[in-house]
Scaffold this active site. Sequence first.
Site, PDB file in Angstrom:
ATOM      1  N   GLY A  12       0.902  -1.416  -0.038  1.00 50.14           N
ATOM      2  CA  GLY A  12       0.151   0.190  -0.397  1.00 50.14           C
ATOM      3  C   GLY A  12       1.301   1.388  -0.254  1.00 50.14           C
ATOM      4  N   GLY A 111       6.474  -3.116   3.683  1.00 51.47           N
ATOM      5  CA  GLY A 111       6.290  -3.071   4.172  1.00 51.47           C
ATOM      6  C   GLY A 111       6.351  -4.475   4.216  1.00 51.47           C
ATOM      7  CB  THR A 114       7.080  -5.295   0.119  1.00 49.51           C
ATOM      8  OG1 THR A 114       5.536  -4.818   0.040  1.00 49.51           O
ATOM      9  CG2 THR A 114       8.131  -4.984  -0.981  1.00 49.51           C
ATOM     10  CB  THR A 134       3.699  -0.072   6.460  1.00 53.21           C
ATOM     11  OG1 THR A 134       2.321  -0.144   6.936  1.00 53.21           O
ATOM     12  CG2 THR A 134       4.548  -0.311   7.701  1.00 53.21           C
ATOM     13  CB  ILE A 135       0.166   3.493   6.741  1.00 49.88           C
ATOM     14  CG1 ILE A 135      -1.083   2.528   6.874  1.00 49.88           C
ATOM     15  CG2 ILE A 135       0.244   4.560   6.608  1.00 49.88           C
ATOM     16  CD1 ILE A 135      -2.024   3.315   6.256  1.00 49.88           C
ATOM     17  CG  ASP A 136      -1.109  -0.705   8.210  1.00 51.75           C
ATOM     18  OD1 ASP A 136      -1.557   0.213   8.395  1.00 51.75           O
ATOM     19  OD2 ASP A 136      -0.923  -1.872   7.476  1.00 51.75           O
ATOM     20  CG  MET A 178      -6.581   2.320   7.097  1.00 49.84           C
ATOM     21  SD  MET A 178      -5.925   2.386   5.191  1.00 49.84           S
ATOM     22  CE  MET A 178      -7.393   2.520   4.212  1.00 49.84           C
ATOM     23  NE  ARG A 180      -1.145  -5.311   7.296  1.00 50.35           N
ATOM     24  CZ  ARG A 180       0.166  -5.888   7.122  1.00 50.35           C
ATOM     25  NH1 ARG A 180      -0.139  -6.965   6.104  1.00 50.35           N
ATOM     26  NH2 ARG A 180       1.124  -5.768   7.794  1.00 50.35           N
ATOM     27  NE  ARG A 275     -25.501  10.730  12.655  1.00 50.55           N
ATOM     28  CZ  ARG A 275     -26.886  10.037  13.227  1.00 50.55           C
ATOM     29  NH1 ARG A 275     -26.909   9.238  14.204  1.00 50.55           N
ATOM     30  NH2 ARG A 275     -27.595  11.427  12.613  1.00 50.55           N
TER      31      ARG A 275
HETATM   32  O1  F6P Z   1      -0.922  -2.160   5.057  1.00 47.85           O
HETATM   33  C1  F6P Z   1      -1.796   0.004   4.785  1.00 47.85           C
HETATM   34  C2  F6P Z   1      -2.929  -1.388   5.050  1.00 47.85           C
HETATM   35  O2  F6P Z   1      -3.485   0.862   4.292  1.00 47.85           O
HETATM   36  C3  F6P Z   1      -3.548  -1.425   6.207  1.00 47.85           C
HETATM   37  O3  F6P Z   1      -4.247  -0.224   7.092  1.00 47.85           O
HETATM   38  C4  F6P Z   1      -5.072  -1.432   5.451  1.00 47.85           C
HETATM   39  O4  F6P Z   1      -6.112  -2.643   5.834  1.00 47.85           O
HETATM   40  C5  F6P Z   1      -4.741  -2.206   4.042  1.00 47.85           C
HETATM   41  O5  F6P Z   1      -3.723  -1.039   3.964  1.00 47.85           O
HETATM   42  C6  F6P Z   1      -6.025  -1.515   3.201  1.00 47.85           C
HETATM   43  O6  F6P Z   1      -5.695  -2.090   1.397  1.00 47.85           O
HETATM   44  P1  F6P Z   1      -6.634  -1.437   0.258  1.00 47.85           P
HETATM   45  O7  F6P Z   1      -5.672  -0.564  -0.248  1.00 47.85           O
HETATM   46  O8  F6P Z   1      -5.939  -2.839  -0.742  1.00 47.85           O
HETATM   47  O9  F6P Z   1      -7.628  -1.384   0.722  1.00 47.85           O
END
Ligand code: F6P
Length: 365
Positions: A12, A111, A114, A134-136, A178, A180, A275
């Site tokens: 991503g 990440g 990869t 990775t943002i994660d 996000m 994961r 909400r």
């Molecule tokens: O690994 C980065 C990430 O943004 C995760 O946080 C998220 O679960 C996933 O990729 C989303 O993937 P996609 O862009 O395929 O929806």
Amino acid sequence: MANRIAILTGGGDCAGLNAVIRAVTKKAILECGCQVIGIEDGYEGLINNRYRPLDYADVSGILTLGGTILGTSNKADPYSYASGDGFVDRSHDVVENIKNMGISCLVCIGGDGTLAIAHKLFQDGIPIVGVPKTIDNDLRGTDITFGFDSAVQVTTDGIDRIHSTAQSHHRIMIIEVMGRQAGWIALHAGLAGGGDIVLIPEIPYEIDCIVEKVMERSKKGKRFSIVVVAEGAKPKGGDVVVKKIVNDSAEPIRLGGIAFVLGEQIESRTNLETRAVVMGHLQRGGAPTSYDRILATRLGTRVVDMIEKKEFGHMIGVNGDSLVNVPLEDVAQGPRLITIDHPLIKSARSVGTCFGDYGTCFGEE
Ligand code: F6P
């Protein structure tokens, strides 16, 4: 020194990818007199032999640019590549294509997915170095990945905006982020944004506990609550909410939707208007924060030193204030999750943040 190297961005996208591409390319050209080529669309480009030269001018002015000028894919895996109804091994094509490129090293920016593939390619004889993205923030062997700080900043801004509307309407607002299987974004942004309840995958939640927390706040005159939930959060004894199955991806499960599930449950049990908002891909886009620009430049320039020293099969990781070489083999061992005794969890609990468990939410240590 190598006279030709290649760069690939996989998985991503996130803020800071272009800053790394720029740093590697500029240093390789300026200090090493090296040619640089860019692989298009991650491993997809390696499989289908798509690449182009990267000159100094190509990487000039991209420091602040979101995304990746090379393109990326979070589906293509040379060892398990979607073809027709199934998956085939195309790694031999990749090895052949890399040999024909005449490069002495491939820089893989990515990440865990990869870099696990990079490890396999290294085992198959390809000289490779890795850069943690990775943002994660869930990569082993490094304290932090670039892209994470930018994602946390965007999410914190989002929570701030939600805060004012929650206050005005006296509502329960749930913000899904996000990450994961890891709760790093939720924990950091939850802390920075003053979330009342923060739900992370590492601490399975109990809906009763969340409801009690919301009601307790309501009784004390706090007519709103902010719930920050990681997309991978799950109830005790239950499972994650899956948004989508991407059939042609080697890792097909995409998480998402937990905010809506929780919203229904909280509203029906508390009778308080609720909400849900999903931050989604906003967290991956836009200009990198200054922290990420600096980190990306440190990592990108240092990786050129690794190539010079032929330190292949390694990723450059962050350890405190230092950069360290980490074997790709270690990085490929699965995600880095938050430990439940993490100092940030302790700090958050100390200011009254509830993690959806009965642990210390109500002072019951
Ligand atoms: O690994 C980065 C990430 O943004 C995760 O946080 C998220 O679960 C996933 O990729 C989303 O993937 P996609 O862009 O395929 O929806």
